[in-house]
Design a protein around this motif. Structure first.
Motif, PDB file in Angstrom:
ATOM      1  N   THR A 168       0.808  -1.220   0.000  1.00 45.98           N
ATOM      2  CA  THR A 168       0.000   0.000   0.000  1.00 45.98           C
ATOM      3  C   THR A 168       0.841   1.270   0.000  1.00 45.98           C
ATOM      4  N   VAL A 169       2.035   1.228   0.553  1.00 51.41           N
ATOM      5  CA  VAL A 169       2.841   2.434   0.724  1.00 51.41           C
ATOM      6  C   VAL A 169       3.717   2.672  -0.505  1.00 51.41           C
ATOM      7  N   PRO A 170       3.618   3.828  -1.139  1.00 51.15           N
ATOM      8  CA  PRO A 170       4.529   4.136  -2.250  1.00 51.15           C
ATOM      9  C   PRO A 170       5.978   4.091  -1.774  1.00 51.15           C
ATOM     10  N   VAL A 171       6.860   3.608  -2.646  1.00 50.73           N
ATOM     11  CA  VAL A 171       8.257   3.418  -2.249  1.00 50.73           C
ATOM     12  C   VAL A 171       8.888   4.737  -1.812  1.00 50.73           C
ATOM     13  N   ARG A 172       8.670   5.806  -2.569  1.00 46.61           N
ATOM     14  CA  ARG A 172       9.271   7.092  -2.205  1.00 46.61           C
ATOM     15  C   ARG A 172       8.745   7.599  -0.866  1.00 46.61           C
ATOM     16  N   ALA A 173       7.455   7.427  -0.638  1.00 45.98           N
ATOM     17  CA  ALA A 173       6.888   7.866   0.638  1.00 45.98           C
ATOM     18  C   ALA A 173       7.469   7.065   1.793  1.00 45.98           C
ATOM     19  N   GLY A 174       7.658   5.754   1.591  1.00 43.06           N
ATOM     20  CA  GLY A 174       8.253   4.928   2.630  1.00 43.06           C
ATOM     21  C   GLY A 174       9.683   5.332   2.934  1.00 43.06           C
ATOM     22  N   LEU A 175      10.462   5.611   1.889  1.00 44.38           N
ATOM     23  CA  LEU A 175      11.850   6.032   2.093  1.00 44.38           C
ATOM     24  C   LEU A 175      11.918   7.396   2.770  1.00 44.38           C
ATOM     25  N   LEU A 176      11.018   8.300   2.395  1.00 42.96           N
ATOM     26  CA  LEU A 176      10.987   9.609   3.046  1.00 42.96           C
ATOM     27  C   LEU A 176      10.637   9.460   4.518  1.00 42.96           C
ATOM     28  N   CYS A 177       9.684   8.599   4.816  1.00 39.76           N
ATOM     29  CA  CYS A 177       9.325   8.340   6.206  1.00 39.76           C
ATOM     30  C   CYS A 177      10.522   7.801   6.982  1.00 39.76           C
ATOM     31  N   ALA A 178      11.262   6.881   6.376  1.00 42.54           N
ATOM     32  CA  ALA A 178      12.439   6.314   7.037  1.00 42.54           C
ATOM     33  C   ALA A 178      13.505   7.378   7.269  1.00 42.54           C
ATOM     34  N   ALA A 179      13.701   8.259   6.293  1.00 40.66           N
ATOM     35  CA  ALA A 179      14.692   9.323   6.445  1.00 40.66           C
ATOM     36  C   ALA A 179      14.312  10.266   7.583  1.00 40.66           C
ATOM     37  N   LEU A 180      13.024  10.586   7.678  1.00 40.69           N
ATOM     38  CA  LEU A 180      12.572  11.446   8.769  1.00 40.69           C
ATOM     39  C   LEU A 180      12.758  10.763  10.122  1.00 40.69           C
ATOM     40  N   VAL A 181      12.511   9.463  10.154  1.00 45.11           N
ATOM     41  CA  VAL A 181      12.685   8.718  11.408  1.00 45.11           C
ATOM     42  C   VAL A 181      14.143   8.724  11.837  1.00 45.11           C
ATOM     43  N   VAL A 182      15.054   8.484  10.900  1.00 48.95           N
ATOM     44  CA  VAL A 182      16.481   8.488  11.234  1.00 48.95           C
ATOM     45  C   VAL A 182      16.904   9.862  11.732  1.00 48.95           C
ATOM     46  N   ALA A 183      16.435  10.920  11.067  1.00 54.34           N
ATOM     47  CA  ALA A 183      16.775  12.279  11.491  1.00 54.34           C
ATOM     48  C   ALA A 183      16.212  12.573  12.882  1.00 54.34           C
ATOM     49  N   ALA A 184      14.972  12.133  13.137  1.00 56.17           N
ATOM     50  CA  ALA A 184      14.368  12.363  14.445  1.00 56.17           C
ATOM     51  C   ALA A 184      15.116  11.599  15.535  1.00 56.17           C
ATOM     52  N   CYS A 185      15.540  10.382  15.231  1.00 59.73           N
ATOM     53  CA  CYS A 185      16.308   9.600  16.212  1.00 59.73           C
ATOM     54  C   CYS A 185      17.639  10.271  16.515  1.00 59.73           C
ATOM     55  N   PRO A 229      26.643  15.373  21.975  1.00 58.08           N
ATOM     56  CA  PRO A 229      26.785  15.529  20.515  1.00 58.08           C
ATOM     57  C   PRO A 229      27.055  14.199  19.820  1.00 58.08           C
ATOM     58  N   TYR A 230      27.856  13.359  20.446  1.00 59.07           N
ATOM     59  CA  TYR A 230      28.100  12.045  19.866  1.00 59.07           C
ATOM     60  C   TYR A 230      26.843  11.201  19.870  1.00 59.07           C
ATOM     61  N   GLY A 231      25.964  11.466  20.837  1.00 56.19           N
ATOM     62  CA  GLY A 231      24.723  10.706  20.909  1.00 56.19           C
ATOM     63  C   GLY A 231      23.878  10.857  19.674  1.00 56.19           C
ATOM     64  N   ALA A 232      23.953  12.004  18.992  1.00 53.36           N
ATOM     65  CA  ALA A 232      23.190  12.198  17.764  1.00 53.36           C
ATOM     66  C   ALA A 232      23.657  11.225  16.688  1.00 53.36           C
ATOM     67  N   VAL A 233      24.964  11.110  16.531  1.00 52.10           N
ATOM     68  CA  VAL A 233      25.508  10.168  15.541  1.00 52.10           C
ATOM     69  C   VAL A 233      25.172   8.735  15.932  1.00 52.10           C
ATOM     70  N   HIS A 234      25.314   8.451  17.214  1.00 49.02           N
ATOM     71  CA  HIS A 234      25.069   7.089  17.712  1.00 49.02           C
ATOM     72  C   HIS A 234      23.618   6.675  17.468  1.00 49.02           C
ATOM     73  N   ALA A 235      22.689   7.554  17.800  1.00 49.58           N
ATOM     74  CA  ALA A 235      21.276   7.225  17.627  1.00 49.58           C
ATOM     75  C   ALA A 235      20.909   7.132  16.149  1.00 49.58           C
ATOM     76  N   GLY A 236      21.473   8.014  15.328  1.00 54.67           N
ATOM     77  CA  GLY A 236      21.199   7.933  13.892  1.00 54.67           C
ATOM     78  C   GLY A 236      21.700   6.633  13.292  1.00 54.67           C
TER      79      GLY A 236
END
Length: 273
Positions: free
Chosen positions: A193-210, A219-226
């Motif tokens: 059901t999920v368009p591939v581009r929309a899924g990848l964009l969602c994943a990118a936003l999740v990684v950035a939010a993490c 500061p290192y925690g940002a890299v570690h969590a990403g």
């Protein structure tokens, strides 16, 4: 003499699902929170699976909150870890853990796809499922205890990152091109059901939010969590591809296994920093 009007022809097409429908689908199917799912169609499923990380965010925050309460009451890191690990299980009635066990039994059986799917549908849990559940829960608690031992913030960030990544794995598994293994069940409703581009964009936003959440500790925690988020989604993708080869598609059990794999991978990576 004219023909009688056809009521079906005059009926208006169903309205497109709105953001509220998508959120209700996400929280109503992925948590036990009292949210009523009003629409159960593929259009709503598409929006719901794109909103899945939000359900994971709520689960992660509640998990972190209970861990903080137990620490504040003097419970210690281990008890806080057990409490945090129990929250996601309770919020899904253990369905993701059950899916993990059933998928382990199906994969471990080494049977053809049709027989493996029958094994997964049985109500009992076999030896592969028991061992997988045991080590998964042990690793989950051990990783959280290690993080809570350094303070509430690292443990809370880890619990939240794990919850978001676990549900984001489901978003990616619902992308177009991933078929359902059965014609019924949750897998059949959300698969493809999920368009591939929309899924990848969602994943990118999740990684950035993490990564942003990880910055709360250092500061290192940002890299570690990403990195933890990226590896969590990569681990779930590897399992997804293996399940596609073995079962020919996804099922509700496979979705549970993907969520647990992503969440645990994020926790272990964060604990190893």
């Amino acid at each position: 003499m004219t023909d009688a009007p056809d009521p079906a022809a005059d009926a208006a097409p169903p309205a497109a699902p709105g953001p509220g429908d998508a959120l209700r689908f996400a929280f109503g199917t992925l948590t036990v929170l009292p949210v009523r799912v009003r629409r159960w169609d593929r259009a709503t499923a598409r929006g719901g699976m794109l909103c899945a990380p939000l359900a994971g965010l709520v689960a992660g925050l509640l998990s972190a909150a209970l861990g903080g309460v137990l620490l504040a009451l003097g419970g210690g890191p281990l008890l806080a870890a057990v409490g945090s690990a129990a929250v996601p299980a309770a919020l899904t009635r253990g369905l993701h853990l059950d899916g993990l066990a059933d998928t382990a039994d199906g994969l471990g059986s080494a049977k053809p796809a049709e027989q493996a799917l029958r094994i997964m549908k049985q109500s009992d849990i076999g030896p592969f499922g028991v061992l997988t559940l045991l080590f998964t829960l042990l690793a989950h608690v051990a990783a959280l205890a290690e993080l809570y031992a350094t303070g509430w913030v690292p443990g809370a960030v880890a619990a939240t990152v794990a919850g978001v990544c676990a549900r984001c794995a489901l978003t990616l598994a619902s992308r177009r091109g991933v078929p359902a293994a059965r014609p019924e069940g949750l897998g059949a409703v959300v698969a493809g059901t999920v368009p591939v581009r929309a899924g990848l964009l969602c994943a990118a936003l999740v990684v950035a939010a993490c990564a942003a959440a990880g910055a709360l500790s250092s500061p290192y925690g940002a890299v570690h969590a990403g990195v933890a988020a990226l590896l969590a989604l990569a681990a779930s993708e590897l399992l997804l591809r293996h399940c596609l080869r073995r079962f020919g598609g996804v099922t509700g059990d496979v979705f549970g296994a993907l969520a647990e794999t992503a969440g645990l991978t994020a926790l272990v990576v964060l604990a190893l920093g």
